[in-house]
Design a protein around this motif. Structure first.
Motif, PDB file in Angstrom:
ATOM      1  N   VAL A 201       0.840  -1.201   0.000  1.00 31.17           N
ATOM      2  CA  VAL A 201       0.000   0.000   0.000  1.00 31.17           C
ATOM      3  C   VAL A 201       0.877   1.254   0.000  1.00 31.17           C
ATOM      4  N   CYS A 202       1.894   1.242   0.834  1.00 35.06           N
ATOM      5  CA  CYS A 202       2.790   2.394   0.934  1.00 35.06           C
ATOM      6  C   CYS A 202       3.510   2.645  -0.388  1.00 35.06           C
ATOM      7  N   ALA A 203       4.067   1.591  -0.974  1.00 32.21           N
ATOM      8  CA  ALA A 203       4.817   1.739  -2.216  1.00 32.21           C
ATOM      9  C   ALA A 203       3.922   2.155  -3.374  1.00 32.21           C
ATOM     10  N   ALA A 204       2.729   1.552  -3.462  1.00 30.03           N
ATOM     11  CA  ALA A 204       1.824   1.876  -4.564  1.00 30.03           C
ATOM     12  C   ALA A 204       1.365   3.322  -4.502  1.00 30.03           C
ATOM     13  N   LEU A 205       1.068   3.806  -3.305  1.00 27.44           N
ATOM     14  CA  LEU A 205       0.609   5.182  -3.165  1.00 27.44           C
ATOM     15  C   LEU A 205       1.743   6.181  -3.424  1.00 27.44           C
TER      16      LEU A 205
ATOM     17  N   ASN B  12       6.570  -6.971  -7.157  1.00 26.37           N
ATOM     18  CA  ASN B  12       7.287  -5.975  -6.368  1.00 26.37           C
ATOM     19  C   ASN B  12       7.016  -4.578  -6.902  1.00 26.37           C
ATOM     20  N   ALA B  13       7.322  -3.600  -6.058  1.00 27.93           N
ATOM     21  CA  ALA B  13       7.127  -2.195  -6.437  1.00 27.93           C
ATOM     22  C   ALA B  13       8.299  -1.386  -5.911  1.00 27.93           C
ATOM     23  N   PRO B  14       9.135  -0.843  -6.793  1.00 26.61           N
ATOM     24  CA  PRO B  14      10.298  -0.072  -6.344  1.00 26.61           C
ATOM     25  C   PRO B  14       9.922   1.323  -5.869  1.00 26.61           C
TER      26      PRO B  14
END
Length: 300
Positions: free
Chosen positions: A47-51, A111-113
């Protein structure tokens, strides 16, 4: 170990100290074997990375969103148990499995960088001071705040009711306490702390990963067991503080084991080291060799 490695170990230990506080709420206060943390930890990170990277939301708001998402995951686990009567350990497994797919959807992949994205740690940047000095302090502030809030909550009337519901559900219900509601709120809070740890972890290491929750429940339990075995835990404050200390000590034990060349261990053996450490802690605790017991024996 170099100073950089020591500070990094403390930093990671404090992050997992938040997981340990959540494990204390679920396993010790509510007596609920919650495995949702295997999914809520990467949920907070996802959630943190996507936002932050996808929607351009600030790091602070992303952390708030991660807390809400973690609370919802814990609340759902409790709901399946309280409302539908599913076995408590099975509800955590079901939700954590579902969260794996949800996390993939949130991140749009495994994954989300977070490359080139401003994190909360950048807000505390000071010219001339390396980031590896600042990050442990910021994480420590989060851990300290969580420690204070958990203790304040458990000392309120609502918190005392929750402790009673976990210690003796039948007696608590006879006294008019809504045991189901206590479970809903308690598991929600526990997983909110775990999701917060995941969000911080992602911002520290610059990425969120769908597999980063593997073994988190064991880490949380290891921290609680190690901390409460080595330090006095007669009061809630002592027990919660012991959880934070246990998380840091656990990370040092893992780091030292992996850095011991004569053992021949590699970074991929971290789960093996974790299992061995937890098993040893349980054996020592079960045999009555915990430091608090020794201290009481001397005092008597």
């Amino acid at each position: 170990m170099s100073l950089y490695e020591i500070l990094g170990t403390i930093e990671t230990g404090l992050v997992f100290g938040l997981v340990a506080l959540g494990a204390y709420l679920s396993f010790r206060v509510l007596k609920f074997p919650d495995l949702t943390v295997e999914g809520s930890f990467p949920l907070g990170a996802a959630v943190c990375a996507a936002l932050m990277s996808g929607a351009g939301v600030s790091a602070w708001l992303a952390i708030v969103a991660a807390l809400i998402a973690g609370f919802a995951a814990g609340w759902l686990t409790a709901l399946l148990n309280v409302r539908f009567g599913i076995l408590n350990i099975l509800t955590g497994i079901l939700v954590s499995i579902a969260l794996y797919s949800i996390n993939l959807r949130i991140m749009g992949g495994p994954n989300a960088p977070l490359l080139g994205v401003e994190t909360i740690f950048d807000s505390f940047h000071v010219d001339g001071i390396p980031s590896f000095y600042i990050t442990p302090v910021v994480v420590g502030a989060f851990a300290f705040l969580a420690l204070v809030l958990v203790n304040l909550f458990l000392s309120t009337g609502y918190g005392l009711a929750m402790r009673a519901a976990g210690a003796n559900p039948a007696m608590a219900a006879a006294q008019g306490i809504n045991v189901g509601r206590m479970t809903l709120v308690g598991l929600g809070a526990a997983n909110a702390l775990t999701a917060l740890a995941g969000a911080l972890f992602a911002q520290i290491f610059g990425a969120a990963d769908a597999y980063m929750g593997i073994g988190v429940v064991i880490v949380g339990l290891a921290s609680v067991i190690v901390g409460t075995s080595l330090l006095p835990s007669r009061t809630i404050l002592q027990a919660t503080f012991a959880c934070l200390v246990g998380a840091v000590l656990y990370r040092f034990a893992v780091a030292l084991a992996l850095n011991a060349d004569w053992l021949g261990l590699q970074a991929s053996d971290v789960q093996l080291v974790t299992s061995v450490l937890v098993a040893l802690a349980l054996v020592v605790q079960g045999a009555g060799f915990g430091l608090p017991k020794l201290m009481r024996g001397k005092a008597e």
